[in-house]
Motif scaffolding. Sequence first.
Motif, mmCIF file in Angstrom:
data_model
loop_
_atom_site.group_PDB
_atom_site.id
_atom_site.type_symbol
_atom_site.label_atom_id
_atom_site.label_comp_id
_atom_site.label_asym_id
_atom_site.label_seq_id
_atom_site.Cartn_x
_atom_site.Cartn_y
_atom_site.Cartn_z
ATOM 1 N N GLU A 32 -7.308 -17.317 -36.632
ATOM 2 C CA GLU A 32 -8.401 -16.687 -35.884
ATOM 3 C C GLU A 32 -8.637 -15.263 -36.371
ATOM 4 O O GLU A 32 -9.781 -14.810 -36.456
ATOM 5 N N SER A 33 -7.556 -14.556 -36.661
ATOM 6 C CA SER A 33 -7.672 -13.133 -36.988
ATOM 7 C C SER A 33 -8.405 -12.868 -38.306
ATOM 8 O O SER A 33 -8.997 -11.807 -38.467
ATOM 9 N N ARG B 127 -13.997 -17.636 -29.716
ATOM 10 C CA ARG B 127 -14.747 -18.825 -29.258
ATOM 11 C C ARG B 127 -15.526 -19.455 -30.403
ATOM 12 O O ARG B 127 -15.567 -20.678 -30.539
ATOM 13 N N LEU B 128 -16.151 -18.631 -31.226
ATOM 14 C CA LEU B 128 -16.896 -19.151 -32.377
ATOM 15 C C LEU B 128 -15.953 -19.837 -33.371
ATOM 16 O O LEU B 128 -16.282 -20.894 -33.912
ATOM 17 N N CYS B 129 -14.809 -19.254 -33.592
ATOM 18 C CA CYS B 129 -13.823 -19.830 -34.501
ATOM 19 C C CYS B 129 -13.329 -21.177 -33.963
ATOM 20 O O CYS B 129 -13.234 -22.153 -34.714
ATOM 21 N N ALA C 240 -13.122 -5.661 -27.339
ATOM 22 C CA ALA C 240 -12.416 -6.788 -26.708
ATOM 23 C C ALA C 240 -13.372 -7.963 -26.526
ATOM 24 O O ALA C 240 -13.014 -9.126 -26.786
ATOM 25 N N ALA C 241 -14.586 -7.686 -26.104
ATOM 26 C CA ALA C 241 -15.587 -8.748 -25.940
ATOM 27 C C ALA C 241 -15.944 -9.373 -27.284
ATOM 28 O O ALA C 241 -16.102 -10.604 -27.391
ATOM 29 N N GLN C 242 -16.069 -8.553 -28.321
ATOM 30 C CA GLN C 242 -16.356 -9.077 -29.656
ATOM 31 C C GLN C 242 -15.216 -9.969 -30.157
ATOM 32 O O GLN C 242 -15.458 -11.011 -30.773
#
Length: 163
Positions: free
Chosen positions: A33-34, A152-154, A144-146
């Motif tokens: 994810e990162s 979620r997109l990942c 944090a929101a980004q």
Amino acid sequence: MNAVDALLLAFDAAWKDEWESLRQACHDLSEEESVWQPPSYAREPHDKGVGRPGTILWHLNHLELCHRHYVETIKRKDPANSPETDPPGELPLRDALKALGNATLDLRNTVAELQPDDLKSMVRPTRNLAQFIAMFTRHMSWHAAQIQQTRRLCARRAKSAQA
């Protein structure tokens, strides 16, 4: 409760509230994810010393850089001369999380040392210290929101690939 305590309350919530915070957005973050870059960032130039724009690692390294910069800004209290702050060097996930945690704790402790009268001091040409603390608390929440959105997109991309 004085004004510094109120600002710290908001800062602490943005940093480590159990629901909507930087800590919650990074909970159980995976290496995969990162480093995933949303397609909308693919043409953005590489941010030397911070990383690939749009990746969660970029957000973490960017925040670490900013939090160190904010500490120096508060300590200097020189609105005409913003401190030069070197980027962290594109840290990998575990190192980025640790460095960001340390920089954030240092920033929090720097704010906690302030007195209410200090909040009137100018630290930028158009911002006093109270406004500056409100800005960087908001900045942490925005990232944090980004991070949460990128996760979620990942995850959605991974589910689509499996289908």
